[in-house]
Design a protein around this motif. Structure first.
Motif, PDB file in Angstrom:
ATOM      1  N   ARG A 185       0.814  -1.225   0.000  1.00 51.27           N
ATOM      2  CA  ARG A 185       0.000   0.000   0.000  1.00 51.27           C
ATOM      3  C   ARG A 185       0.841   1.265   0.000  1.00 51.27           C
ATOM      4  O   ARG A 185       0.519   2.236   0.683  1.00 51.27           O
ATOM      5  N   LEU A 191      -1.490   1.993  -2.834  1.00 50.55           N
ATOM      6  CA  LEU A 191      -2.631   2.821  -2.436  1.00 50.55           C
ATOM      7  C   LEU A 191      -3.351   3.424  -3.647  1.00 50.55           C
ATOM      8  O   LEU A 191      -4.557   3.195  -3.832  1.00 50.55           O
ATOM      9  N   VAL A 204     -12.213  -3.928  -4.419  1.00 50.59           N
ATOM     10  CA  VAL A 204     -10.787  -3.975  -4.121  1.00 50.59           C
ATOM     11  C   VAL A 204     -10.519  -4.385  -2.676  1.00 50.59           C
ATOM     12  O   VAL A 204     -11.141  -3.874  -1.751  1.00 50.59           O
ATOM     13  N   SER A 205      -9.592  -5.324  -2.502  1.00 50.09           N
ATOM     14  CA  SER A 205      -9.072  -5.645  -1.167  1.00 50.09           C
ATOM     15  C   SER A 205      -7.607  -5.248  -1.145  1.00 50.09           C
ATOM     16  O   SER A 205      -6.852  -5.595  -2.049  1.00 50.09           O
ATOM     17  N   LEU A 206      -7.233  -4.510  -0.108  1.00 45.45           N
ATOM     18  CA  LEU A 206      -5.858  -4.042  -0.009  1.00 45.45           C
ATOM     19  C   LEU A 206      -5.128  -4.888   1.040  1.00 45.45           C
ATOM     20  O   LEU A 206      -5.450  -4.866   2.220  1.00 45.45           O
ATOM     21  N   VAL A 207      -4.145  -5.654   0.544  1.00 49.84           N
ATOM     22  CA  VAL A 207      -3.403  -6.598   1.378  1.00 49.84           C
ATOM     23  C   VAL A 207      -2.067  -5.974   1.759  1.00 49.84           C
ATOM     24  O   VAL A 207      -1.469  -5.272   0.947  1.00 49.84           O
ATOM     25  N   HIS A 208      -1.621  -6.195   2.998  1.00 53.16           N
ATOM     26  CA  HIS A 208      -0.363  -5.568   3.412  1.00 53.16           C
ATOM     27  C   HIS A 208       0.339  -6.428   4.446  1.00 53.16           C
ATOM     28  O   HIS A 208      -0.070  -7.570   4.710  1.00 53.16           O
ATOM     29  N   VAL A 217      -6.640 -14.052   0.316  1.00 54.54           N
ATOM     30  CA  VAL A 217      -7.289 -12.930  -0.356  1.00 54.54           C
ATOM     31  C   VAL A 217      -6.943 -12.947  -1.843  1.00 54.54           C
ATOM     32  O   VAL A 217      -7.821 -12.859  -2.698  1.00 54.54           O
TER      33      VAL A 217
ATOM     34  N   ALA B 148      -5.616   9.004   3.521  1.00 52.72           N
ATOM     35  CA  ALA B 148      -5.283   7.836   2.701  1.00 52.72           C
ATOM     36  C   ALA B 148      -3.795   7.485   2.745  1.00 52.72           C
ATOM     37  O   ALA B 148      -3.425   6.312   2.744  1.00 52.72           O
ATOM     38  N   LYS B 179      -9.820  -8.858   9.045  1.00 57.83           N
ATOM     39  CA  LYS B 179     -10.466  -8.625   7.763  1.00 57.83           C
ATOM     40  C   LYS B 179     -11.685  -7.746   7.976  1.00 57.83           C
ATOM     41  O   LYS B 179     -12.560  -8.081   8.770  1.00 57.83           O
ATOM     42  N   GLN B 198      -7.799   0.822   7.395  1.00 58.04           N
ATOM     43  CA  GLN B 198      -6.501   0.488   6.811  1.00 58.04           C
ATOM     44  C   GLN B 198      -5.357   1.076   7.624  1.00 58.04           C
ATOM     45  O   GLN B 198      -4.343   0.425   7.856  1.00 58.04           O
ATOM     46  N   ALA B 202      -6.005  -2.980   9.460  1.00 54.77           N
ATOM     47  CA  ALA B 202      -6.958  -4.007   9.034  1.00 54.77           C
ATOM     48  C   ALA B 202      -6.778  -4.253   7.530  1.00 54.77           C
ATOM     49  O   ALA B 202      -6.253  -3.401   6.819  1.00 54.77           O
ATOM     50  N   THR B 203      -7.174  -5.431   7.082  1.00 52.17           N
ATOM     51  CA  THR B 203      -7.189  -5.735   5.648  1.00 52.17           C
ATOM     52  C   THR B 203      -8.585  -5.430   5.144  1.00 52.17           C
ATOM     53  O   THR B 203      -9.542  -6.112   5.512  1.00 52.17           O
ATOM     54  N   VAL B 204      -8.699  -4.388   4.349  1.00 49.98           N
ATOM     55  CA  VAL B 204     -10.016  -3.849   4.033  1.00 49.98           C
ATOM     56  C   VAL B 204     -10.457  -4.207   2.619  1.00 49.98           C
ATOM     57  O   VAL B 204      -9.683  -4.075   1.672  1.00 49.98           O
ATOM     58  N   SER B 205     -11.686  -4.671   2.483  1.00 50.06           N
ATOM     59  CA  SER B 205     -12.322  -4.842   1.177  1.00 50.06           C
ATOM     60  C   SER B 205     -13.483  -3.871   1.102  1.00 50.06           C
ATOM     61  O   SER B 205     -14.298  -3.803   2.020  1.00 50.06           O
ATOM     62  N   LEU B 206     -13.529  -3.127   0.012  1.00 51.76           N
ATOM     63  CA  LEU B 206     -14.581  -2.131  -0.137  1.00 51.76           C
ATOM     64  C   LEU B 206     -15.620  -2.659  -1.132  1.00 51.76           C
ATOM     65  O   LEU B 206     -15.337  -2.865  -2.304  1.00 51.76           O
ATOM     66  N   HIS B 208     -19.368  -2.492  -3.045  1.00 49.21           N
ATOM     67  CA  HIS B 208     -20.265  -1.440  -3.532  1.00 49.21           C
ATOM     68  C   HIS B 208     -21.281  -2.006  -4.520  1.00 49.21           C
ATOM     69  O   HIS B 208     -21.379  -3.227  -4.689  1.00 49.21           O
ATOM     70  N   GLN B 220     -16.800 -13.278   5.052  1.00 54.56           N
ATOM     71  CA  GLN B 220     -15.442 -13.648   5.454  1.00 54.56           C
ATOM     72  C   GLN B 220     -14.840 -12.615   6.406  1.00 54.56           C
ATOM     73  O   GLN B 220     -13.702 -12.769   6.865  1.00 54.56           O
TER      74      GLN B 220
END
Lengths: 300, 300
Positions: A185, A191, A204-208, A217, B148, B179, B198, B202-206, B208, B220
C-alpha cells in the motif's frame, strides 16, 4: 473474465495452457508515439514544448538508472527535461529550493522528486513543496484525495497505477464488479492503484504486511497487483486460475514480485519484469507532463 | 476475535448466544462529558469558546432533524453553534458566501454544510470553499488524501468513521490484520472508514453496487461496516459468526442497514439503530470542533 482473454490464449506443445504476457514495451511504444505526435503539434501550433523538472538527491544507483531512463524517454518524445542533481548530504532547504525553482519556472510543467530520499530528509515536507499543478507523479495529498473521492477529478493520477489500468484495459478487461487484490500500500503504487481500480468499479481488497494469510485474499481475486518489492513473493498457489496480474518491477534488480514461472501456468494474463508495467509507467509520466503543459497553455 | 469480546458475551435463557450490543449512547455521553470539561478549561484559561458554523439549505425534514441534534449537542458541551439557514432556491453564490463568512469569522473553528444539498447546486464547488483548517467533517480532498497516505496526518478525520473506530476500540478490538468489509463507498462513511481501518492495519475490502455476490466478501470479514442506506440490506447469512458490525443509521427513518434480528444471533457485537454509531458520530463532530479551536489558539 477468462472470456475477455480468450482470443489471447496460447497453448504449449503439451497442451498446457499458459497465460498471455501483457507486453508493456509494445504498449509503451504506442503511447510514446502518440505523445511525440502531440508534442510536435503543440510546438508547431503555439511554439511551446512540455518540460519536466527532475530532482535527484544522492548517489543511489537505482535512482540514477531510473532517472536516466526517464530522461531518455523525454528525449524520445520531444519533452525537455532538466535534472537538478543534489549531493547526498544536502539540507532539506536546498531540496525545497530546487523544487521551488521548478515551481516558478514557466517552462517546467511537471516536477518529480526521485524517491527514496536520503534518510535524514523529511520526505513529506519536501513533497509538500511540489505545486499541485505540476505534481505529475500524483503524490500530492490533494491529488490523492481527489482520486479517492468518487465524482472528483485529480489533476494527476500516479503513473504506475495508470500503467496497470492501461494494461488491463488494452487487453479488453472490463473491471466492473471484478475482484481485485492489491498487495502492498505504498503511495507510489499500492494505495493509488486500489483507489483507481475502485473508481473503475472493481471490488478492491488491499493486502499488506499485517494481513494474515494474504494468499487467501489473492487467490479469490480476478486481478492481482503486487507492490511488495520482494522478488517472487506471490507464488502460483496465491493466484486464482484465470486471474490477471499487472505487477510491477521491484527496484534495481528488476525482478518481479510474482513467481513468474509458477504464475504463468495459472493466470489468464501476466506482465513480465522487465518489460511489463515499467515502460508503461514511464510513458504515463510523459503523458502526465504533456497533459500539464496542455492545461497550462489551454491547448487541446 | 471472539476472544476480545469474551467478557461481553451474554446468553439467552435457551443458551443461544447473542451478540453484544455496542452501546453508542453510553460512549457518546462519556465523550461529551470529557469534551465539556475541556471546553470549560479553555474558557477559564484563555477566555475562548469553540464555535461551529452550520450551513443548512432547504427544507428537508431529515436535514433539519440532524441539525437540531447537532445544535443540541453543541449546547450540551458548551460549544457555540451558529446556523446559517438558506432557502431551497438559493444560488450557489449565496451558499459559498455563507461558507466564506464562516471561514473569515475567527470565532468559528469548524464549518459543516449539511448534505445532501438541493440538486441544482454543485456540491463539489461549495465544499471546496470550506477552509481546510475548519473542515470538521473531514470531507475536503486534502484531508481525505492525508487520511489515505500512510505516515501523513489529516487535520480532521470524518466523524462517522471516527465513531466506528471508537466503538471498535472501546470494545477491545485489535484491528491489526483483521479482515474488514466496508459496504458502500460514500465520502461521508464508506470511503473514509475503509481508509481509517486500513491505517489501523486491518485488511479492508470495499464492497459497492457493482460488487457481485457482496455476501461472499462480508461473510469472510471479522468487521462489517455498512453504509448502504437501505434498511435490512445486510442479512444474517452475510455475516461471519463472531463478526463485529458498527453500522450506521440510514437517513430519517433511522432503520439500520443490517437486519438486526438475524445478525444479533450470529455476531460477537453489533450496534443498534438508533443509539449506535449515530450519537458517537455527533460526539466526534464536537471533538473535531474542539480540536480545531485548540489548534487555532495553540491551546493544549
Amino acid at each position: 473474465m477468462t472470456d475477455n482473454f480468450h482470443n489471447y490464449d496460447t497453448s504449449t506443445a503439451s497442451n498446457e495452457k499458459i497465460g498471455v504476457v501483457l507486453d508493456g514495451k509494445l504498449i509503451a511504444n504506442d503511447l510514446k508515439s502518440r505523445i511525440a505526435g502531440e508534442v510536435n503539434e503543440m510546438k508547431k501550433a503555439i511554439g511551446k514544448t512540455p518540460g519536466l523538472g527532475i530532482v535527484l538527491v544522492g548517489e543511489r544507483r537505482d535512482s540514477h538508472t531510473f532517472i536516466r531512463t526517464k530522461v531518455k524517454a523525454c528525449n524520445e518524445v520531444g519533452i525537455v527535461s532538466v535534472v537538478a542533481e543534489l549531493p547526498n548530504n544536502s539540507k532539506e532547504g536546498d531540496i525545497c529550493d530546487a523544487v521551488s525553482r521548478f515551481n516558478d519556472n514557466p517552462s517546467v510543467h511537471g516536477i518529480i522528486v526521485q524517491l527514496p530520499l536520503p534518510k535524514h530528509l523529511d520526505e513529506e515536507k519536501i513533497m509538500n513543496v511540489v505545486s499541485v499543478e505540476k505534481d505529475v507523479d500524483g503524490f500530492h495529498p490533494l491529488n490523492m484525495g481527489n482520486l479517492a473521492i468518487a465524482g472528483r477529478e485529480p489533476l494527476f493520477i500516479p503513473c504506475a497505477p495508470k500503467a496497470c489500468l492501461e494494461l488491463l484495459l488494452r487487453y479488453g478487461m472490463d473491471l466492473r464488479g471484478k475482484k481485485a487484490a492489491v498487495v502492498g500500500r505504498s503511495k507510489i503504487v499500492g494505495l493509488p492503484t486500489s483507489l483507481l481500480l475502485q473508481r473503475h468499479q472493481a471490488t478492491v481488497s488491499l493486502v499488506h504486511a499485517f494481513t494474515g494469510n494474504p494468499e487467501k485474499v489473492t487467490c479469490q481475486a480476478d486481478i492481482v497487483v503486487s507492490d511488495v518489492g520482494t522478488p517472487n513473493t506471490i507464488r502460483g498457489h496465491w493466484l486464482k486460475p484465470g486471474a490477471v496480474d499487472p505487477k510491477r518491477s521491484s527496484g534495481y534488480r528488476l525482478v518481479g514480485d510474482v513467481c513468474y514461472d509458477e504464475a504463468i501456468k495459472k493466470v489468464a494474463a501476466i506482465t513480465p519484469v522487465p518489460g511489463g508495467v515499467g515502460p508503461v509507467t514511464i510513458a504515463m509520466l510523459l503523458s502526465n507532463t504533456l497533459d500539464s503543459a496542455k492545461r497550462c497553455y489551454d491547448f487541446t
